[in-house]
Design a protein around this motif. Structure first.
Motif: not given
Length: 344
Positions: A58, A61, A81, A283, A285, A300-301, A303, A326-327, A332, A334
């Motif tokens: 977090s 990002i 990741h 991952t 959507s 929403a994306e 993970y 958001t990314i 988007r 996340y």
């Protein structure tokens, strides 16, 4: 000189003098709030001290959104990741893989038309801190592993919350004139203080999402840096609590003002699409609030750190996740999932 402060902070950190390192990081932020190496070092300290990889992801990002062109931050997030064993990785993580130490510049002193170039002293300081780094790396890793808390609950740490206070009588809590616009603007210390006290009370009542919303509001306001340091402490306190409840939050609210919902534990129902599996990572959507005829409220994306989750494209699921940020250019949503349940 922020560069000298940075070297001092780095040296103190590697010598296990964490309070001194932290004090110089705060000084650097006060001098230059955009000094990237300072943020890299601060985040590496978080990486070494937390037991929750999601907090680290977090943070990276957030920094990539603040510094989108920095390759070191992007590489760090890519490395995180791919991790399968965070505890082992944390122990062996090397500072120079995550922190770009700037090269020393040339400082010029003019006196009676004579220019003296002093690089020697700075080079010596670099050599000294490198020696400290080599000798302290092992001790540092052991220190964090032995001293970090495995779990933190409000009942055990309630005294820590009570110790975090604001004193409007000593200094002004807000910047009344700022060059940058903030989403939230406080016109008086009293209103800010009222919100701060409300957030603390909500934490004690275990209403963590409500408390986070207020803290996020304060964090995106014209509050001064002293206030935001205390706000960040309370935010991290909440986010590191493992047994927080997951609540349904309307997607349109999160999409409209995402800064208010960072760190929220969210529960959404929707349809799975664009699923990808790699090692122990998953991952996809999520078409939130999906109904027939491809009607849904948003995308929403997601993970998830468990690829063995038996879901496929087209499945309807309930996702319990932490909203990170958001990314991308489209902002988007996340989230990092903690639990995914297939709805039959």
């Amino acid at each position: 000189d922020k560069y000298i402060y940075f070297l001092l902070s780095l040296s103190y950190f590697l010598a296990n003098r964490f309070n001194d390192a932290d004090s110089f990081i705060k000084k650097i932020k006060n001098i230059d709030p955009e000094y990237l190496p300072c943020f890299q070092l601060e985040t590496f300290i978080i990486l070494k001290s937390t037991n929750n990889i999601n907090i680290v992801i977090s943070r990276y990002i957030e920094l990539i959104k603040k510094f989108p062109k920095d390759k070191t931050l992007k590489r760090s997030l890519f490395i995180l990741h791919k991790i399968d064993d965070f505890n082992n990785f944390q122990k062996n993580a090397r500072l120079y893989d995550f922190v770009s130490v700037p090269k020393p510049g040339r400082k010029v002193i003019s006196h009676r038309k004579t220019k003296i170039f002093i690089n020697k002293q700075i080079k010596i300081s670099i050599i000294v801190f490198l020696v400290i780094a080599v000798s302290s790396a092992t001790a540092l890793s052991v220190y964090f592993i032995l001293n970090r808390e495995t779990e933190r609950t409000p009942a055990k740490a309630i005294s820590q919350i009570d110790m975090v206070n604001l004193d409007s009588s000593r200094y002004d809590l807000i910047y009344k004139i700022r060059k940058e616009k903030t989403p939230i603007f406080y016109f008086s210390n009293e209103n800010l203080l009222k919100d701060f006290k409300s957030a603390k009370l909500l934490i004690k009542k275990n209403k963590f999402n409500n408390a986070l919303k207020i803290l996020n509001k304060l964090n995106n306001s014209n509050a001064n840096y002293r206030v935001k340091e205390k706000i960040e402490f309370l935010r991290k306190f909440i986010i590191e609590i493992e047994d927080r409840n997951f609540e349904h939050v309307p997607f349109k609210d999160v999409s409209k003002n995402p800064y208010l919902y960072k760190g929220f534990n969210i529960r959404w129902k929707g349809r799975v699409t664009n699923i990808k599996k790699k090692k122990q990572k998953l991952t996809f959507s999520l078409l939130v609030d999906y109904v027939n005829n491809d009607i849904f409220t948003g995308i929403a994306e997601i993970y998830f750190d468990k690829s063995q989750c038996e879901i496929k494209n087209g499945d309807t699921v309930i996702v319990k996740a932490i909203f990170v940020n958001t990314i991308g250019s489209g902002n988007r949503i996340y989230l990092i999932a903690k639990d995914i349940r297939k709805v039959m």
